[in-house]
Design a protein around this motif. Sequence first.
Motif, PDB file in Angstrom:
ATOM      1  N   VAL A  23    -121.078  54.533  14.244  1.00 16.18           N
ATOM      2  CA  VAL A  23    -121.072  52.966  14.818  1.00 16.18           C
ATOM      3  C   VAL A  23    -119.506  52.360  14.565  1.00 16.18           C
ATOM      4  CG1 VAL A  23    -121.613  52.417  12.266  1.00 16.18           C
ATOM      5  CG2 VAL A  23    -121.950  50.720  14.303  1.00 16.18           C
ATOM      6  N   ASP A  24    -119.200  51.726  15.789  1.00 13.49           N
ATOM      7  CA  ASP A  24    -117.837  50.778  15.899  1.00 13.49           C
ATOM      8  C   ASP A  24    -118.454  49.457  15.630  1.00 13.49           C
ATOM      9  OD1 ASP A  24    -115.695  49.796  16.301  1.00 13.49           O
ATOM     10  OD2 ASP A  24    -115.285  50.575  18.456  1.00 13.49           O
ATOM     11  N   ASP A  25    -118.324  48.955  14.629  1.00 14.52           N
ATOM     12  CA  ASP A  25    -118.999  47.724  13.959  1.00 14.52           C
ATOM     13  C   ASP A  25    -118.042  46.491  14.003  1.00 14.52           C
ATOM     14  OD1 ASP A  25    -120.398  45.617  12.630  1.00 14.52           O
ATOM     15  OD2 ASP A  25    -120.878  46.561  10.867  1.00 14.52           O
ATOM     16  N   HIS A  26    -118.247  45.530  14.983  1.00 12.25           N
ATOM     17  CA  HIS A  26    -117.644  44.268  15.139  1.00 12.25           C
ATOM     18  C   HIS A  26    -118.621  43.184  14.953  1.00 12.25           C
ATOM     19  CE1 HIS A  26    -113.605  45.965  16.964  1.00 12.25           C
ATOM     20  NE2 HIS A  26    -114.182  46.795  16.813  1.00 12.25           N
ATOM     21  N   SER A  27    -119.538  43.483  14.262  1.00 10.54           N
ATOM     22  CA  SER A  27    -120.596  42.429  14.022  1.00 10.54           C
ATOM     23  C   SER A  27    -120.006  40.988  13.395  1.00 10.54           C
ATOM     24  CB  SER A  27    -121.662  42.910  13.114  1.00 10.54           C
ATOM     25  OG  SER A  27    -121.112  43.198  11.884  1.00 10.54           O
ATOM     26  N   PRO A  87    -120.924  37.214  11.365  1.00  7.71           N
ATOM     27  CA  PRO A  87    -121.911  36.388  10.907  1.00  7.71           C
ATOM     28  C   PRO A  87    -122.238  35.052  11.732  1.00  7.71           C
ATOM     29  CG  PRO A  87    -120.297  36.658   9.088  1.00  7.71           C
ATOM     30  CD  PRO A  87    -119.455  37.369  10.471  1.00  7.71           C
ATOM     31  N   ARG A  88    -121.507  34.736  12.719  1.00  2.00           N
ATOM     32  CA  ARG A  88    -121.558  33.828  13.643  1.00  2.00           C
ATOM     33  C   ARG A  88    -122.573  34.265  14.734  1.00  2.00           C
ATOM     34  NH1 ARG A  88    -115.758  32.319  15.090  1.00  2.00           N
ATOM     35  NH2 ARG A  88    -115.669  34.734  15.045  1.00  2.00           N
ATOM     36  N   GLY A  89    -123.226  35.431  14.750  1.00  2.00           N
ATOM     37  CA  GLY A  89    -124.199  35.919  15.731  1.00  2.00           C
ATOM     38  C   GLY A  89    -123.649  36.227  17.083  1.00  2.00           C
ATOM     39  N   VAL A  90    -123.371  35.159  17.913  1.00  2.00           N
ATOM     40  CA  VAL A  90    -123.189  35.619  19.345  1.00  2.00           C
ATOM     41  C   VAL A  90    -121.768  36.023  19.396  1.00  2.00           C
ATOM     42  CG1 VAL A  90    -124.471  33.355  19.925  1.00  2.00           C
ATOM     43  CG2 VAL A  90    -122.307  33.170  19.391  1.00  2.00           C
ATOM     44  N   HIS A  91    -121.021  36.019  18.436  1.00  2.94           N
ATOM     45  CA  HIS A  91    -119.791  36.454  18.463  1.00  2.94           C
ATOM     46  C   HIS A  91    -119.532  37.961  18.062  1.00  2.94           C
ATOM     47  CE1 HIS A  91    -118.640  32.288  18.173  1.00  2.94           C
ATOM     48  NE2 HIS A  91    -117.592  32.520  18.708  1.00  2.94           N
ATOM     49  N   GLY A  92    -120.404  38.445  17.449  1.00  2.96           N
ATOM     50  CA  GLY A  92    -120.561  39.930  16.976  1.00  2.96           C
ATOM     51  C   GLY A  92    -120.947  40.997  18.070  1.00  2.96           C
ATOM     52  N   SER A  93    -120.341  42.213  18.227  1.00  2.00           N
ATOM     53  CA  SER A  93    -120.872  43.275  19.105  1.00  2.00           C
ATOM     54  C   SER A  93    -120.840  44.569  18.112  1.00  2.00           C
ATOM     55  CB  SER A  93    -120.100  43.188  20.238  1.00  2.00           C
ATOM     56  OG  SER A  93    -120.402  42.155  21.002  1.00  2.00           O
ATOM     57  N   THR A  94    -121.564  45.760  18.669  1.00  2.00           N
ATOM     58  CA  THR A  94    -121.172  46.879  18.208  1.00  2.00           C
ATOM     59  C   THR A  94    -121.599  48.025  19.069  1.00  2.00           C
ATOM     60  OG1 THR A  94    -123.796  46.951  17.505  1.00  2.00           O
ATOM     61  CG2 THR A  94    -122.211  46.186  15.890  1.00  2.00           C
ATOM     62  N   ILE A  95    -121.076  49.057  18.749  1.00  2.00           N
ATOM     63  CA  ILE A  95    -121.448  50.529  19.528  1.00  2.00           C
ATOM     64  C   ILE A  95    -121.983  51.329  18.757  1.00  2.00           C
ATOM     65  CG2 ILE A  95    -120.423  52.165  20.995  1.00  2.00           C
ATOM     66  CD1 ILE A  95    -118.113  50.346  21.956  1.00  2.00           C
ATOM     67  N   HIS A  96    -122.820  52.007  18.940  1.00  2.00           N
ATOM     68  CA  HIS A  96    -123.651  53.189  18.135  1.00  2.00           C
ATOM     69  C   HIS A  96    -123.770  54.302  18.761  1.00  2.00           C
ATOM     70  CE1 HIS A  96    -125.153  50.104  15.258  1.00  2.00           C
ATOM     71  NE2 HIS A  96    -125.136  49.170  16.596  1.00  2.00           N
ATOM     72  N   SER A  97    -123.509  55.602  18.446  1.00  2.00           N
ATOM     73  CA  SER A  97    -123.417  56.589  19.034  1.00  2.00           C
ATOM     74  C   SER A  97    -123.854  57.886  18.235  1.00  2.00           C
ATOM     75  CB  SER A  97    -122.003  57.114  19.718  1.00  2.00           C
ATOM     76  OG  SER A  97    -121.578  58.012  20.128  1.00  2.00           O
ATOM     77  N   ALA A  98    -124.603  58.867  19.115  1.00  2.00           N
ATOM     78  CA  ALA A  98    -124.791  60.069  18.490  1.00  2.00           C
ATOM     79  C   ALA A  98    -123.434  60.953  18.443  1.00  2.00           C
ATOM     80  CB  ALA A  98    -125.931  60.868  19.413  1.00  2.00           C
ATOM     81  N   PHE A  99    -122.689  60.743  18.983  1.00  2.00           N
ATOM     82  CA  PHE A  99    -121.325  61.286  18.909  1.00  2.00           C
ATOM     83  C   PHE A  99    -120.090  60.627  18.173  1.00  2.00           C
ATOM     84  CE2 PHE A  99    -123.417  62.254  23.086  1.00  2.00           C
ATOM     85  CZ  PHE A  99    -123.869  63.605  22.915  1.00  2.00           C
ATOM     86  N   PRO A 100    -119.290  61.511  17.628  1.00  2.00           N
ATOM     87  CA  PRO A 100    -118.036  60.866  17.028  1.00  2.00           C
ATOM     88  C   PRO A 100    -117.512  59.671  17.644  1.00  2.00           C
ATOM     89  CG  PRO A 100    -118.013  63.300  16.468  1.00  2.00           C
ATOM     90  CD  PRO A 100    -119.103  62.851  17.626  1.00  2.00           C
ATOM     91  N   LEU A 101    -116.949  58.541  17.145  1.00  2.00           N
ATOM     92  CA  LEU A 101    -116.353  57.404  17.791  1.00  2.00           C
ATOM     93  C   LEU A 101    -115.017  57.370  17.183  1.00  2.00           C
ATOM     94  CD1 LEU A 101    -119.277  54.529  17.895  1.00  2.00           C
ATOM     95  CD2 LEU A 101    -118.570  56.180  19.643  1.00  2.00           C
ATOM     96  N   THR A 102    -114.065  56.822  18.160  1.00  2.00           N
ATOM     97  CA  THR A 102    -112.849  56.500  17.686  1.00  2.00           C
ATOM     98  C   THR A 102    -112.467  54.816  17.963  1.00  2.00           C
ATOM     99  OG1 THR A 102    -111.817  58.624  17.982  1.00  2.00           O
ATOM    100  CG2 THR A 102    -110.369  56.722  17.823  1.00  2.00           C
ATOM    101  N   ASP A 103    -112.523  53.976  17.404  1.00  2.00           N
ATOM    102  CA  ASP A 103    -112.180  52.497  17.312  1.00  2.00           C
ATOM    103  C   ASP A 103    -110.878  52.328  18.192  1.00  2.00           C
ATOM    104  OD1 ASP A 103    -112.132  49.725  17.583  1.00  2.00           O
ATOM    105  OD2 ASP A 103    -112.555  49.625  15.591  1.00  2.00           O
TER     106      ASP A 103
END
Length: 348
Positions: free
Chosen positions: A171-175, A177-193
């Motif tokens: 996971v590339d976690d850019h969540s 607390p303000r809700g609308v401002h957060g996004s994420t990327i989830h993957s079955a393969f290795p990620l590089t931010d």
Amino acid sequence: MRRTEGPVTGPESVKDGVAGPRRRFPAVTALVALAALGAVVLAVLRVFGLERGWPLVPALAFTPHLLGLTALAAAGAGLLRRWVCTGVLVVVVAVLSALVVPRAVPFGVTSTGGPAVRIMTLNMLGGGADVAEVVSLVRDRGVDVLTLQEVTPGLVRDLSAAGLDGLLPHVDDHSDPRGVHGSTIHSAFPLTDLGDAAEGGDAFAMPTSAVRLSVDGDADGDADVLEVTSVHVPPPLTPSYTADWGEELDALAEGSEPGTTRVLAGDFNATLDHAGMRAVLDSGYLDAAAVLGEGLEPTWPAGRLTGLTIDHVLVDPAMGVDRLEVLEVPGTDHRAVFVEVTLPGRPR
């Protein structure tokens, strides 16, 4: 010569047995002319990409609806025998049809010989989307890469508890607390931010990750790499948001490094009728839904007849698009977009 008695009900008036032209009502003529003028103005804005600022930007999102309304107006003007307005409206219908209809016609290739990747994107509505349903869709459709928008840290934990980590452990976690401002990327393969494509400190997060796809014979490190961005452009609902909307689309249109295979997946808050969105496509992308003739399938708001297609998966033109689904998810007013794509085949 016989004289007629009683009211005249036919299309022409009769006086002393002689037919004359039907009486015209200036108010009706003015209304028809006003409708024709409005259709022409909107068509010109769309054709030349002249929409600037609010409210023209959100208005252009309804171009497919304008096509339907203009066709009805042309038929009505014809029935009312306002021939000049009828001709003008018919021309507008033809122009808008040439712009809109191709999205419902399949084109491109379905397979390019490289690895197949299943991608899904969904706006979680501030973390309110049904977590169990999201995990179920990922499992049932074998999703490899999932991009989410409007994600809170609590939602990330809920997704993990529901079993998402077992399916997409990276996971590339850019969540946020303000809700609308957060996004994420989830993957079955290795990620590089690779950082965030968003502009400014108060912008909605748009993380970009390099997804290293596992392939046979990968011991030497020779793997396909796919660069993925979870897109969330601000909605053009106010003058200030509309300005931010334009800047974010301009940033996405800057393109990528040569040789990079990229996918932009998420909530663009834009349709293919926006000049800014077309500029993103012109920078080196195809809209996956349009490739399969599904480019008019609405994604927001879910369940509405007047829905708009604002959630997209944009792919590199060298990629193939084999499958697409637009899926209902309880708890959010967006629909998920699922696509199966193939990467360019390697030279032998």
